[in-house]
Structure formats: C-alpha cells, structure tokens
Design an enzyme around this catalytic site. Sequence first.
Site, PDB file in Angstrom:
ATOM      1  N   GLU A 106      33.877  -5.840  40.030  1.00  0.00           N
ATOM      2  CA  GLU A 106      32.565  -5.343  39.604  1.00  0.00           C
ATOM      3  C   GLU A 106      31.591  -6.429  40.014  1.00  0.00           C
ATOM      4  O   GLU A 106      31.277  -7.322  39.244  1.00  0.00           O
ATOM      5  CB  GLU A 106      32.575  -5.103  38.094  1.00  0.00           C
ATOM      6  CG  GLU A 106      31.517  -4.124  37.646  1.00  0.00           C
ATOM      7  CD  GLU A 106      30.168  -4.743  37.402  1.00  0.00           C
ATOM      8  OE1 GLU A 106      29.588  -5.294  38.371  1.00  0.00           O
ATOM      9  OE2 GLU A 106      29.700  -4.663  36.264  1.00  0.00           O
ATOM     10  N   GLU A 163      24.737  -9.276  45.320  1.00  0.00           N
ATOM     11  CA  GLU A 163      25.496 -10.374  44.715  1.00  0.00           C
ATOM     12  C   GLU A 163      26.650 -10.813  45.603  1.00  0.00           C
ATOM     13  O   GLU A 163      27.535 -11.538  45.153  1.00  0.00           O
ATOM     14  CB  GLU A 163      25.996  -9.971  43.322  1.00  0.00           C
ATOM     15  CG  GLU A 163      24.927 -10.211  42.272  1.00  0.00           C
ATOM     16  CD  GLU A 163      25.252  -9.645  40.902  1.00  0.00           C
ATOM     17  OE1 GLU A 163      26.432  -9.363  40.625  1.00  0.00           O
ATOM     18  OE2 GLU A 163      24.303  -9.486  40.117  1.00  0.00           O
TER      19      GLU A 163
HETATM   20  N1  SAH Z   1      34.467  -7.991  35.576  1.00  0.00           N
HETATM   21  C1  SAH Z   1      33.595  -8.233  34.446  1.00  0.00           C
HETATM   22  C2  SAH Z   1      32.412  -9.094  34.789  1.00  0.00           C
HETATM   23  C3  SAH Z   1      31.556  -8.618  35.956  1.00  0.00           C
HETATM   24  S1  SAH Z   1      30.194  -9.668  36.290  1.00  0.00           S
HETATM   25  C4  SAH Z   1      33.191  -6.910  33.855  1.00  0.00           C
HETATM   26  O1  SAH Z   1      33.265  -5.922  34.561  1.00  0.00           O
HETATM   27  O2  SAH Z   1      32.772  -6.853  32.702  1.00  0.00           O
HETATM   28  C5  SAH Z   1      30.654 -10.423  37.791  1.00  0.00           C
HETATM   29  C6  SAH Z   1      31.328 -11.754  37.626  1.00  0.00           C
HETATM   30  O3  SAH Z   1      31.877 -12.102  38.876  1.00  0.00           O
HETATM   31  C7  SAH Z   1      30.448 -12.909  37.243  1.00  0.00           C
HETATM   32  O4  SAH Z   1      31.016 -13.528  36.123  1.00  0.00           O
HETATM   33  C8  SAH Z   1      30.446 -13.850  38.462  1.00  0.00           C
HETATM   34  O5  SAH Z   1      30.425 -15.206  38.077  1.00  0.00           O
HETATM   35  C9  SAH Z   1      31.757 -13.495  39.129  1.00  0.00           C
HETATM   36  N2  SAH Z   1      31.864 -13.609  40.592  1.00  0.00           N
HETATM   37  C10 SAH Z   1      31.058 -13.047  41.516  1.00  0.00           C
HETATM   38  N3  SAH Z   1      31.519 -13.229  42.763  1.00  0.00           N
HETATM   39  C11 SAH Z   1      32.684 -13.916  42.643  1.00  0.00           C
HETATM   40  C12 SAH Z   1      33.657 -14.378  43.579  1.00  0.00           C
HETATM   41  N4  SAH Z   1      33.526 -14.132  44.879  1.00  0.00           N
HETATM   42  N5  SAH Z   1      34.704 -15.079  43.103  1.00  0.00           N
HETATM   43  C13 SAH Z   1      34.867 -15.295  41.773  1.00  0.00           C
HETATM   44  N6  SAH Z   1      33.982 -14.863  40.847  1.00  0.00           N
HETATM   45  C14 SAH Z   1      32.911 -14.174  41.263  1.00  0.00           C
END
Ligand code: SAH
Length: 677
Positions: A144, A153
């Site tokens: 996500e 993002e």
């Molecule tokens: N999966 C959770 C949070 C989604 S928010 C849910 O659905 O509730 C997205 C998260 O991904 C954030 O905490 C951000 O720090 C992390 N993130 C984004 N890109 C990333 C990457 N390439 N590797 C590791 N973490 C990542």
Amino acid sequence: MKTFCGRANPTTGSMEWFEEGEDYDYHQEIARSRYADMLHDKDRNVKYYQGIRAAVSRVKERGEKAIVLDIGTGTGLLSMMAASAGADFCYAIEVFKPMANAAVKIVEKNGFSDKIKVINKHSTEVTVGPDGDMQCRANILVTELFDTELIGEGALPTYEHAHKHLVQEGCEAVPHRATVYVQLVESRRMWSWKKLFPVHVEAEDGEKIIVPPSEMENCPGIPSVCDIQLNQMPSSDFTALSEVVTMFSVDFSKPVQSASTYYRVQLEPVKSGKAQIVLSWWDIDMDPSGMINCTMAPYWVKPTSALQWRDHWMQCVYFLPNEEPILQGEKLFLTACRDEYSVWYNLKKAREEEKKADEEEKKTDIGVESPVCRCRAHLLWNRPRFGELNDENRTRQYVRSLRKVLKTDSVCLCISDGSLLPVLAHYLGAKQLFKANHLEDKIKIIEARPELLKPSHLEDKKISVLVGEPFFTTSLLPWHNLYFWYARTAVSSHLASSVTVLPRSASLHVMIVEFQDLWRIRSPCGTCEGFDVQTMDDMINDSLNFRESKEAEPHPLWEYPCKSLSDPREVLTFDFTKTVPEHCLSTEGSVNLLRKGKSHGAVLWMEYHLAADISISTGLMEISNEKGNCEWNPHCKQAVYFFSSVIESETLSDPTAVTYAINFDTKTGEIAMDFKL
Ligand code: SAH
C-alpha cells in the site's frame, strides 16, 4: 544526531533555523502522519483483507506455500491479515524506524511473531538468500504505497525492483491492478487557481481593468498535482466536457517499468466549452477478476454508492497548459505523460495530431516536457493564492476601503507578499490612464526588509497611507500574517503623524465545531479489522504531546465540512494603528455550546478590519442554516485545535460551556491555547 528545522518567524517574516533534539523529526512525522486516517479507512481495510484472503487461497490451491512480501508494512496490518488468512510466512518491510519498531510490538501483541518478520529497511536494500533478510523470493506481493496521484510515493520504482529481486515470476499481487481515470472539465473556479483573471477596478473616473502580462497568460504553470477533496466541489462549480475515461492501468503482478512514458486516449467532448482542467482519480482491484474494487471516484460518478471518506487518498486536479475551446463531438487526444513520480496532461485536436504524425515520428511529438513556470508568478503564488487574488468580491472590499483613504498626493507603502494592492491603490489615486499596467514610474518596489528601510528609499517623504492585505507566503497559521504588525512597528519612524493604516486592526476568532469527518485523522483506532493497533495510537499520542502545549494545525476547512456548536467569538484584537506592545496579549473566557453534537475541537481564524464597515474574514463566511453548517473562506487555511477528548452534548437543557485561555506572545508572534470542557 542533531536536526535543524526551518521555520518562519512571524515577528520577522523570515526563515530561521532551530536546532531540535534527535526525537523531533520523527515526532513531527508521526504526529502529522496519515496512519490513523488509513486505519480508519474501513473500505480500504476490508477490501485489502478480502484481496489478501483470495490471493492466499489461490496460492494454496496450487499446492504451494504462501510466502508474503509486504512492502511498507506500517503497523504490520496487511501482514497480520495475510498470516490470519493462512500465509506460511510474511516478510514485512518498513523503512521508517519508529514505525518498524511499532510493527514489531503490534505483531507480537497480536501473536504473530512466529509468522511475520519485520525488516527495518528500504525494500531496495532487502537481500534474498540463505543468509539474507528473506530466505527465498515471495509468491505474494502485498503493498500500500499509493498517494492521491497513485505514483507520487514511489510505488513504480519500488515495484520494479521487487519484481526483479524479491518476488517470484507469476506471483500474486494485492492489489492486482490500479487504473487511473480522467474527466475533462471547464471550471472558472478551478481555473482561477492557475490563471490571473483581469481585475476590474471601479475608480472615480470609470472602470479600469488590470490585465496580466502576456508571459503570464501563456505560462504553462507548475507541474505539481493539486490534490483536493473533490467531493466538496459542488457540481455547479464545473461543467463536464467529457465522459469519465480510463487513462492507464498498471498490473502489479507483472514486472513494472518506472521509466518515463506516456499514455494517449481519444476523446469526444459531450459538450462544447473551454477545456481547462483534467480531473483524475484511481481505483485498485484487489484481485484479478476485478470483483474487489476500492475506488476514489467522486460523488457524481456512481451517485448511488456510499462514499468512504478518507484524507490519505483524495482526487487530483491537473491544469492544462492553456485553455482550449472545444466543440461537442470533435475528435481530441488527451495525453498523460509521467515520470517515475508524477503525471501531467496535454490536449490536442485530432487534426493537429494527424498532421504532426505525418510530418515527424510520433515519439518526438509526444515526449511532452513537464510544464515549467516561465512567468514566475506560479512560483510566487500558490493555487489558493491565485484563487484569492481572483476573488472579485474580496478585491471590491479592498477597492472600497482604499478609495476612502487615498488622496492624489498620498505616499503609500504596501507591505504584503505578491500583492496587487499597490496597483489598485495606483489606479484609485492617479488621474492618468495607462495601457497594459505600465506602472514602473508610479510604483516603486523597495528591496529592503522593513527594519532596514531608509528615508532615501522613500525619497525623504513620510508615508501617509500604510497598507497590507496582509498576506505573507511564509505564514502557516492564520495569525502568522500578524507579521504586518511587526513590519508596521519597524517602519514607524517613516510614518507621517496622520498616517492611515489599512487594515486598522485585526481580530482572532474562535468557534467550537463538530467535524463531519476530519476528526478521524486525530482519533485513536483501538482495533482495526480485529487486530489490536493500540500501540500505534499510543505512539501518535506521544508525538502529539511531544511539545508541552499542543499546537493548532492549519486545514482548509472548505474541504472539511463541520457544524458550529457554539457561536463564533472574537477573543483578541490587534490594533495596527499602534506598535506591537511589549507585553503579551492574553484572554480567558468561555463559550456556550448551543447545539447538540460532538465537540471535536476549536477553529480559529483572523478577520481584518479595513474600514469602519468593511472587514475581510479569512475564516468563517457564514453559518448557513439552523443545523450550524458552516461556510469557510475558500482561499485560506484555518487553524484547528483538536481537543484531546471529545464531549458529546446530548441535551441543551443544561448548557455546557467550553472555557479557553489564549495567549499571544508578542516576542515570538505565536499563540498558545488551552481549552477545558
Ligand atoms: N501497509 C500499511 C502502511 C501503509 S503506509 C497499511 O496499509 O496500513 C506506507 C508505508 O510504507 C510507510 O510507513 C512508509 O514508510 C513505507 N514505505 C514506503 N516505501 C517503502 C519502501 N520502498 N520500502 C520500505 N518501506 C516503504
């Protein structure tokens, strides 16, 4: 580690750097994060869970072990869903350390420590192999990583890497695919966020029109997306010129390419009009069949289905480089260009398109550069500011007030950023007529900070009229524009004894409100789809309380409906005819709750008093009915102070009061507040 944070000082209007402790950065990030909002997004959570269950079943039916890779695990939610759905093992990747730590605790508390391994790395650093972070490649990819623009993002490069290095070929992906939709519209309201419209000034000797220079007229503007709560845009504020069209899709179960590319669709306008804006949103299919769909479509697309409110995913407004008159039924091509992180749009008539294709290779013709502002106005004025400058009613108030105070021999000093007031003042004071605003000899731009102003800057004249909107680009909260008062104080020695200051004063107003939805972003979740995420609530709470006094936050409330539970109350006034006092300005009092409802917080805004009977509100415009629905200034952000606990007033027989204590520190220009229910 030391963190330096830049913050505008409202007493000097300039950026200052503060050294903050090592905890500062992450507290800010958590306090302002959208995690709570995501966890409250029931529609999203339910559909992810369905999609994950279906993906685990498909893998199990093939007789394989289900190995999950969850990139960006946050609280660990999606991994816990996978483990509950029967996944054999989950690798939960999270780059943000405080979140990864929280995920470890949450996973443990929910009893999944043996099934989920939290890895505090960026996914592109993760290794696979017997000694690696992951024992083997995963066959289910859950993520996500989307923002309102879908790819902002970094979802594309992350997927590209994951397919190359972290997952098996033919893996299941949840979501399976994302699709971006567009609709071409005409909207004076939204176009006013990009273009400066001619400004009409009613002067003594007839109407004058201020026209923007041609560089501005032809400027393509800036590329960044404008993301808004499109559901708050009434249908009367725009005209759809096309149907909703699918622009492009991304299949996340196959290798993904992040390199720049374009997508083109043919459109036939359903109506003639001026093509100005591309509205856009996306949906995600959680499974290949498309039966589990989570959509950001605005209210008019499927009027019968219930809308899920969310702030972490909204809708996009893209501005075409130029307005294009189009005819119903004619053939148009809309091109979406994208790089790794952003999208922009271009519209062409079919005739031009065919001609060009004949002349040259299609490729060179389509590789449309991302728009770059050439006139610099789009760098100076952001979108709400364009809207504000285009607000005819607002201009009329300033014109009326200026007309009362200006004389032909006035020496006028204006202190505000990127303001049209000097031009208005000139048109109202001078008896000459001008072609296209050539005012170089009438308006002098002084490149000096107020405290460094010298008599020579003013040709040794004293200022008879000091004006300001006031507006400053560095202001975050409404009262930061009180910098005008500090600047006025700094130029005191240059003011004539009979000086007129416009606005003459400002006032701070407070009202207690119940939000329709915005409360969710600061409200604890407890459990989410049966998983205990309280650790997350505690962590957000800690970060919100990191500073001794809780802070108000800026929100554009036209996007976030609320109803007033109290009358609006003027709590502080600031007298611009005098200098800023040495002592603090404090007030205490209480407001009665007049309506039933949940008191989520207080809204604060400024009003500027231009003349005896002319005021400009940057907050409440009106309370539109007995239910207390509010209309807010559409160009400004208001300050919202969320109460730590919500009170619910059920009966009004025993009126409840909210007491407040508000202090304006004249040394720092900041306002501290406390509310008790
Ligand atoms: N999966 C959770 C949070 C989604 S928010 C849910 O659905 O509730 C997205 C998260 O991904 C954030 O905490 C951000 O720090 C992390 N993130 C984004 N890109 C990333 C990457 N390439 N590797 C590791 N973490 C990542």
